[in-house]
Design a protein around this motif. Structure first.
Motif, short mmCIF file in Angstrom:
data_model
loop_
_atom_site.label_atom_id
_atom_site.label_comp_id
_atom_site.label_asym_id
_atom_site.label_seq_id
_atom_site.Cartn_x
_atom_site.Cartn_y
_atom_site.Cartn_z
N THR A 1 0.82 -1.21 0.00
CA THR A 1 0.00 0.00 0.00
C THR A 1 0.86 1.27 0.00
OG1 THR A 1 -1.73 -1.19 1.21
CG2 THR A 1 -1.85 1.21 1.22
N LEU A 2 1.96 1.25 0.76
CA LEU A 2 2.88 2.39 0.76
C LEU A 2 3.50 2.60 -0.61
CD1 LEU A 2 4.73 1.72 4.15
CD2 LEU A 2 3.00 3.46 3.72
N LEU A 3 3.89 1.51 -1.25
CA LEU A 3 4.52 1.61 -2.57
C LEU A 3 3.51 2.02 -3.65
CD1 LEU A 3 6.82 -1.49 -2.19
CD2 LEU A 3 7.61 0.85 -2.56
N THR A 4 2.25 1.64 -3.46
CA THR A 4 1.20 2.08 -4.38
C THR A 4 1.06 3.59 -4.33
OG1 THR A 4 0.00 -0.02 -4.21
CG2 THR A 4 -1.25 1.92 -4.94
N TYR A 5 1.12 4.16 -3.13
CA TYR A 5 1.07 5.61 -2.98
C TYR A 5 2.28 6.25 -3.67
CZ TYR A 5 1.62 10.24 -0.93
OH TYR A 5 1.81 11.60 -0.77
N LEU B 1 20.92 4.96 -2.66
CA LEU B 1 19.68 5.42 -2.03
C LEU B 1 18.95 4.14 -1.65
CD1 LEU B 1 17.45 7.45 -1.28
CD2 LEU B 1 16.69 7.36 -3.67
N LEU B 2 18.98 3.80 -0.37
CA LEU B 2 18.50 2.49 0.10
C LEU B 2 17.21 2.66 0.90
CD1 LEU B 2 18.70 -0.53 0.62
CD2 LEU B 2 20.48 -0.09 2.31
N ILE B 3 16.13 2.08 0.39
CA ILE B 3 14.82 2.14 1.04
C ILE B 3 14.48 0.74 1.54
CG2 ILE B 3 12.44 2.90 0.83
CD1 ILE B 3 14.63 4.98 -0.03
N SER B 4 14.36 0.59 2.84
CA SER B 4 14.04 -0.71 3.45
C SER B 4 12.66 -0.62 4.09
CB SER B 4 15.09 -1.05 4.52
OG SER B 4 14.72 -2.21 5.24
N MET B 5 11.78 -1.56 3.71
CA MET B 5 10.40 -1.54 4.22
C MET B 5 10.07 -2.82 4.96
SD MET B 5 7.90 0.24 1.45
CE MET B 5 8.03 1.99 1.07
N GLY B 6 9.47 -2.66 6.14
CA GLY B 6 9.01 -3.79 6.92
C GLY B 6 7.55 -4.10 6.63
N ASP C 1 20.32 9.15 3.00
CA ASP C 1 19.81 8.33 1.89
C ASP C 1 19.56 6.88 2.28
OD1 ASP C 1 19.58 10.37 0.10
OD2 ASP C 1 21.58 10.12 -0.75
N TYR C 2 19.56 6.60 3.57
CA TYR C 2 19.07 5.30 4.06
C TYR C 2 17.76 5.54 4.80
CZ TYR C 2 18.30 1.32 7.12
OH TYR C 2 17.71 0.27 7.79
N TYR C 3 16.73 4.83 4.38
CA TYR C 3 15.40 4.95 5.00
C TYR C 3 14.93 3.58 5.46
CZ TYR C 3 14.99 9.54 2.70
OH TYR C 3 15.18 10.84 2.29
N LEU D 1 7.62 9.63 2.50
CA LEU D 1 7.37 9.00 1.21
C LEU D 1 7.53 10.01 0.07
CD1 LEU D 1 4.25 6.79 2.09
CD2 LEU D 1 6.64 6.05 1.93
N ASN D 2 7.05 11.22 0.27
CA ASN D 2 7.20 12.25 -0.76
C ASN D 2 8.67 12.61 -0.96
OD1 ASN D 2 4.44 12.38 -1.10
ND2 ASN D 2 4.16 14.16 0.22
N GLU D 3 9.42 12.64 0.12
CA GLU D 3 10.86 12.92 0.04
C GLU D 3 11.57 11.83 -0.75
OE1 GLU D 3 14.19 12.68 3.42
OE2 GLU D 3 12.84 14.39 3.70
N ILE D 4 11.20 10.57 -0.48
CA ILE D 4 11.81 9.45 -1.20
C ILE D 4 11.46 9.53 -2.69
CG2 ILE D 4 11.76 6.94 -1.50
CD1 ILE D 4 11.30 6.74 1.54
N VAL D 5 10.20 9.83 -3.00
CA VAL D 5 9.77 9.94 -4.39
C VAL D 5 10.60 10.99 -5.13
CG1 VAL D 5 7.90 10.76 -5.87
CG2 VAL D 5 7.44 9.08 -4.09
N ASP D 6 10.83 12.12 -4.50
CA ASP D 6 11.64 13.17 -5.14
C ASP D 6 13.05 12.66 -5.42
OD1 ASP D 6 9.57 15.00 -5.11
OD2 ASP D 6 10.19 15.93 -3.23
#
Length: 345
Positions: A21-25, A233-238, A293-295, A334-339
């Motif tokens: 759902t987060l990635l869909t946004y 730029l590393l995005i880690s999601m639980g 750049d690590y989230y 999420l908006n920051e990551i998208v940018d």
């Protein structure tokens, strides 16, 4: 140079709805900001790693269609759980009786899971993925960790049907039986869920990315080969975490049966938290700009049950609603990551 954009997705069964759902946004925001109505999550990451349910999502994001385009949007990937979750985690009365609720046999028949994976992935091979990927599993008979990677899949001995890789990474002990799959070369291996050693595969993703010649693989001279942390730029999601305490008085005389479920929960959460700690320490050694750049995004569970296999219609909707609530909570991040994803595209 552009940074290597890495997405890492934890295991967690039906709770894969939360990161989905987060990635869909995020995908919707990418489309809004770029004006590209066909943009997908797969296009805006250079490398995706996943374990178990995260492995299935990773493969969906990078799977090609008949025209060599990205086959699934983030919503379509998440729909695998929303539309088919109750069927995958369906248990007949006979199975429930024969397994004693999972005590003497696996809890679920894997037939429905395998049919769903076949319908989504058909006969597509790992080597056909549109971007580099890493999917975890554990080789029981050879007693070793295994990493299915699209770069290694150029060799027939390490190339598999995507549906088989998805089945291997999600063969959670006590839930589904181990799976035996063959490589394109014909070698037979027996696998269980990669969550037994890397429920959070972000550190595995970092290590694998260090070995990849991205400029060559992606045919993009603006991408570095063999990137280090400052180039990522590393995005880690639980998939959400259950913080219910296990009390001393409840477990001081607990037997093996009582310890089984808590141990699985503790091992998965403990691994995820450990990897997050290690990566935070690694990125903290970088310049301030690169350190940011690590989230790590760990969704919260509000109304949904935390059980990995609770796929009742009520809990599916609760997970979807919790996912939407997390979008609101993490919206600025999420908006920051998208940018940053667009900036490094």
């Amino acid at each position: 140079m552009k940074k290597i954009r890495i997405l890492s997705l934890d295991g967690g069964g039906i709770r894969g709805i939360l990161p989905g759902t987060l990635l869909t946004y995020m995908e919707k925001k990418i489309r809004e900001k770029t004006g590209d109505d066909s943009a997908t999550i797969g296009q805006y990451f250079d490398f995706i790693a996943g374990t178990s349910t995260g492995g299935i999502l990773s493969l969906l994001f990078l799977c090609p269609d008949a025209n060599g385009k990205f086959k699934f949007s983030a919503q379509e990937a998440t729909d695998l759980y929303l539309k088919h979750g109750s069927n995958i985690f369906d248990i007949s009365f006979r199975k429930k009786f024969m397994s004693l609720g999972g005590l003497v046999d696996e809890k679920y028949d894997a037939t429905n899971l395998e049919k769903t994976l076949k319908n989504y992935f058909e006969d597509t091979l790992l080597s056909a993925l549109l971007k580099p990927a890493l999917i975890t599993a554990y080789d029981m008979e050879n007693r070793k960790t295994s990493f299915f990677t699209s770069t290694d899949a150029n060799e027939a001995t390490k190339d598999y049907f995507i549906r088989d890789v998805a089945r291997a990474t999600s063969s959670a002990p006590t839930y589904f039986e181990p799976v035996q799959i063959k490589s394109r070369y014909g070698a037979l291996h027996t696998f269980i869920d990669g969550g037994v050693f890397a429920n959070n595969p972000a550190l595995c993703a970092y290590a694998e990315a260090r070995t990849i010649h991205f400029a060559d693989v992606l045919n993009d001279a603006q991408k570095p080969n063999n990137p280090s942390a400052k180039d990522m730029l590393l995005i880690s999601m639980g998939t959400g975490i259950n913080k219910t305490p296990y009390l001393y008085n409840d477990f001081k005389n607990a037997n093996k049966t009582k310890w089984l479920k808590p141990l699985i929960d503790i091992m998965m959460n403990g691994n995820s938290e450990t990897v997050d700690y290690e990566l935070k320490q690694m990125f903290s050694t970088l310049d301030v700009k690169d350190e940011a750049d690590y989230y790590r995004i760990q969704p919260k569970l509000y109304t949904a049950d935390s059980d990995m296999d609770n796929a009742t219609s009520k809990n599916l909707e609760a997970l979807r609603q919790d996912g939407l609530a997390n979008v609101e909570n993490y919206q600025n991040t999420l908006n920051e990551i998208v940018d940053k994803l667009i900036e490094n595209h």
